[in-house]
Design an enzyme around this catalytic site. Sequence first.
Site, short mmCIF file in Angstrom:
data_model
loop_
_atom_site.label_atom_id
_atom_site.label_comp_id
_atom_site.label_asym_id
_atom_site.label_seq_id
_atom_site.Cartn_x
_atom_site.Cartn_y
_atom_site.Cartn_z
N LYS A 53 -54.25 -34.70 130.54
CA LYS A 53 -55.50 -35.23 130.53
C LYS A 53 -56.48 -34.30 130.64
O LYS A 53 -57.56 -34.38 130.15
CB LYS A 53 -55.39 -36.37 131.63
CG LYS A 53 -54.49 -37.69 131.40
CD LYS A 53 -54.35 -38.62 132.52
CE LYS A 53 -53.70 -39.53 132.26
NZ LYS A 53 -52.98 -40.52 133.16
N GLN A 97 -53.82 -41.41 139.71
CA GLN A 97 -52.53 -41.48 138.96
C GLN A 97 -51.31 -42.37 139.64
O GLN A 97 -51.40 -42.10 140.60
CB GLN A 97 -51.85 -39.99 138.35
CG GLN A 97 -50.84 -39.65 137.86
CD GLN A 97 -50.95 -39.93 136.38
OE1 GLN A 97 -52.07 -40.16 135.68
NE2 GLN A 97 -50.03 -40.39 135.54
N ASP A 120 -59.50 -46.00 133.65
CA ASP A 120 -58.12 -46.57 133.54
C ASP A 120 -58.32 -48.22 133.03
O ASP A 120 -57.29 -48.59 132.57
CB ASP A 120 -57.41 -46.57 134.69
CG ASP A 120 -56.34 -45.49 134.58
OD1 ASP A 120 -55.77 -45.23 133.59
OD2 ASP A 120 -55.83 -44.98 135.61
#
Length: 293
Positions: A53, A97, A120
Site C-alpha cells: 500500500k 490494518q 477503507d
Amino acid sequence: MSAKIIDGKAVAQKVYENLVPEIDQLGKQKVIPHLTVVLVGEDPASVVYVGMKQKACEKWGLSSETIRLSEETAEEELLKRVERLNNDPNVHGILVQLPLPKHINSKKVLDAIHPDKDVDGFHPVNRGRLAVGEECFAPCTPAGIQQLLIHNDIDPRGKHLVVLGRSAIVGMPFAIMMMQKKPGANATVTVCHTGTTDIAKHTQQADILVAAAGHVNAIKKDMVKPGAVVIDVGSNRVDDPSAKRGFRLVGDVDFQEVKEVAGAITPVPGGVGPMTIAMLVYNTVQAAKRLSS
Ligand code: GUN
C-alpha cells in the site's frame, strides 16, 4: 476452450493513470494526498500488504506513512492515535490494518476513524451510505472488483450474480453494490454463505460468480456454468517448499480446472489483489479532494 484471463494489474494501472490529472490538480493547490496506515503487531501477511500500500502511494505521488505499534499496544492508546490522526489536517486517509490483536476491539477502533478519512469504507456511516446508494468511500476490494468488470466490458445489468461469502469487507458490501440501479451494477444477486444448504445449486446458475469464502478450492469445475465470469477474491497461503518464501498464494477457485469451463477468470495473484490497492489510492485522492475543497 480456455477462459480469458482477466488482468488485474493492467486494470489497476488504468485506474492509477486516470487519477494522475486529479493528483496534479491537487498539487497545483499545494495538496499532496496523504495516507496514514496503522499496523499493530507483526502479522506477516499484514506487513506485506501494508508495504504494498505504501509503495503504491509513493509511486503515484501521494505521501504515506506507516505507524507501527507493538502487539501489546493497549486499545486506549490506539484510540488516542486515531483521534490524533482525525484532527491532523495533513492526514486525508486513515487505514488501520486488520486483523488487530485479540485484546483490541476492532469495531471500536474502526468506528473511531472519522468517516471523511475512512478510506477503507469500514465506518458504519460509509456502510450506511453505500447501502442507500449515496456517495461514500466504498470498501476497496468490492470497488476494485466492480472496476475490473467495467474495464473488461462485463456489464452485470440483468445478469445473475452469485457471491460466495458474506464478509463485512467483501461479500456483503459487494452484493449491496451489485443490486443497485446504477451503471456497472443492476444485477440479480444471490449471496451464498455458511447457512446455504446447497451452494453448488446456486453457483451453477451464476453468470458472474464471485468467490470470497476464504477457502482453498471452494469452487470446483462442476460448480461453474460454462462461459461464466469467475472472480476469485481468495488469497490463501499454502505451504510450498519449492517456493522461495516456503508458501504460495492461491485463491478460492480451483483455477486449473475452472479455467476450462469459465468464459473469463481472474488469477491469484494478479487479479483482484492489485485492484484493492488501486482503489485505496483512489479513495485517498478523493478524501484529499473533499477535505481540501
Ligand atoms: N486486512 C486485509 N484486508 C484489509 C483491508 O482491505 N483493509 C484493512 N484495513 N485491513 C485489511
